[in-house]
Design an enzyme around this catalytic site. Structure first.
Site, PDB file in Angstrom:
ATOM      1  N   TYR A  77     -11.940  19.558  18.622  1.00  0.00           N
ATOM      2  CA  TYR A  77     -10.203  18.653  18.180  1.00  0.00           C
ATOM      3  C   TYR A  77     -10.548  18.000  16.790  1.00  0.00           C
ATOM      4  O   TYR A  77      -9.014  18.226  16.209  1.00  0.00           O
ATOM      5  CB  TYR A  77      -9.974  17.504  19.512  1.00  0.00           C
ATOM      6  CG  TYR A  77      -9.576  18.154  20.285  1.00  0.00           C
ATOM      7  CD1 TYR A  77      -7.714  19.330  20.127  1.00  0.00           C
ATOM      8  CD2 TYR A  77      -9.806  19.090  20.839  1.00  0.00           C
ATOM      9  CE1 TYR A  77      -7.422  19.969  21.590  1.00  0.00           C
ATOM     10  CE2 TYR A  77      -9.801  20.133  22.523  1.00  0.00           C
ATOM     11  CZ  TYR A  77      -8.488  20.420  22.587  1.00  0.00           C
ATOM     12  OH  TYR A  77      -7.903  21.442  23.727  1.00  0.00           O
ATOM     13  N   GLU A 129       0.718  -0.821  -0.408  1.00  0.00           N
ATOM     14  CA  GLU A 129      -0.420   0.175   0.284  1.00  0.00           C
ATOM     15  C   GLU A 129       1.031   1.262   0.134  1.00  0.00           C
ATOM     16  O   GLU A 129      -0.286   2.377   0.092  1.00  0.00           O
ATOM     17  CB  GLU A 129      -0.627  -0.249   1.027  1.00  0.00           C
ATOM     18  CG  GLU A 129      -1.945  -0.821   0.898  1.00  0.00           C
ATOM     19  CD  GLU A 129      -2.796  -1.076   2.206  1.00  0.00           C
ATOM     20  OE1 GLU A 129      -2.632  -1.128   3.599  1.00  0.00           O
ATOM     21  OE2 GLU A 129      -4.313  -0.714   1.981  1.00  0.00           O
TER      22      GLU A 129
HETATM   23 ZN   LIG Z   1      -4.923  -0.630   3.430  1.00  0.00          ZN
END
Ligand SMILES: [Zn+2]
Length: 223
Positions: free
Chosen positions: A127, A81
């Protein structure tokens, strides 16, 4: 904000930091098995977590090193990835680190039908607005499909975080700590979103978001 380019002198410290943070992420159940990957920008390239390795059992000496042309030059093979990270770095020269997780609540939100593709989690807390801002949903493509990288390139210059449909979040930060803190804020807010699915809610309004952006700067312009 100036780019967080790390020097050679920082590389060993960063290797240790990636492994420490990976272990912390894994032990707290923020990603499971060998899912999830972390990268940091170096002066002469990038460090990536390797393919098929649990974030809980990383070895500093075996992290993948890529040069500035994205060639694998040292360590184990990078995560499959890693192209998601590279797409985001191309659009965000200010990014010093990127974290991608298959975190349960964020992944659950990524499977919900009818999300707003321009901003798929409401601005419930200050936040969240400060660390993530608007969160685009990237359409589903099979793992490894280069169109995923193209879709990230299409919006990463305006957003420090994206949610991949039926998959999970990819979040950048000026530093590794900033990227990890932001993805944890996203995961906690995804949990709130799921908890509140059947409850009338009152997200922050435009005036409140503008006030945060004026005081703290829009999240999409930082790391
Ligand atoms: Zn992934």
């Amino acid at each position: 904000m100036s780019p967080a380019i790390h020097t050679h002198a920082d590389e060993n410290r960063l290797r240790e930091a990636v492994c420490d943070i990976g272990r912390s992420i894994f032990e707290r159940g923020l990603t499971a098995g060998s899912s999830g990957n972390i990268s940091v920008r170096l002066e002469d390239g990038w460090l990536f977590t390797p393919t098929n390795v649990s974030l809980g059992r990383l070895d500093p000496a075996r992290l993948s090193k890529l040069d500035l042309a994205s060639r694998h030059v040292a360590g184990d093979a990078p995560s499959k990835e890693s192209f998601l990270h590279r797409a985001m770095y191309e659009e965000r020269p200010q990014a010093g680190a990127i974290v991608h997780l298959h975190a349960t609540h964020s992944a659950a939100v990524s499977c919900i039908d009818g999300l707003d593709h321009d901003n798929c989690i409401p601005p419930f807390t200050a936040y969240y607005v400060m660390k993530i801002g608007r969160l685009p949903l990237i359409p589903y493509y099979r793992p490894g499909d280069p169109r995923l990288g193209d879709a990230i390139r299409g919006c990463a210059c305006r957003h420090c975080a994206v949610l991949l449909a039926n998959h999970g979040p990819v979040v950048s930060g000026t530093t590794l700590d900033a990227a990890v803190n932001a993805i944890e804020e996203l995961e906690e807010t995804a949990k709130l979103f799921l908890l509140l699915r059947n409850t009338p809610t009152r997200p922050l309004d435009e005036r409140q978001i503008e006030e945060l952006n004026a005081v703290f700067g829009p999240a999409g312009q930082s790391g």
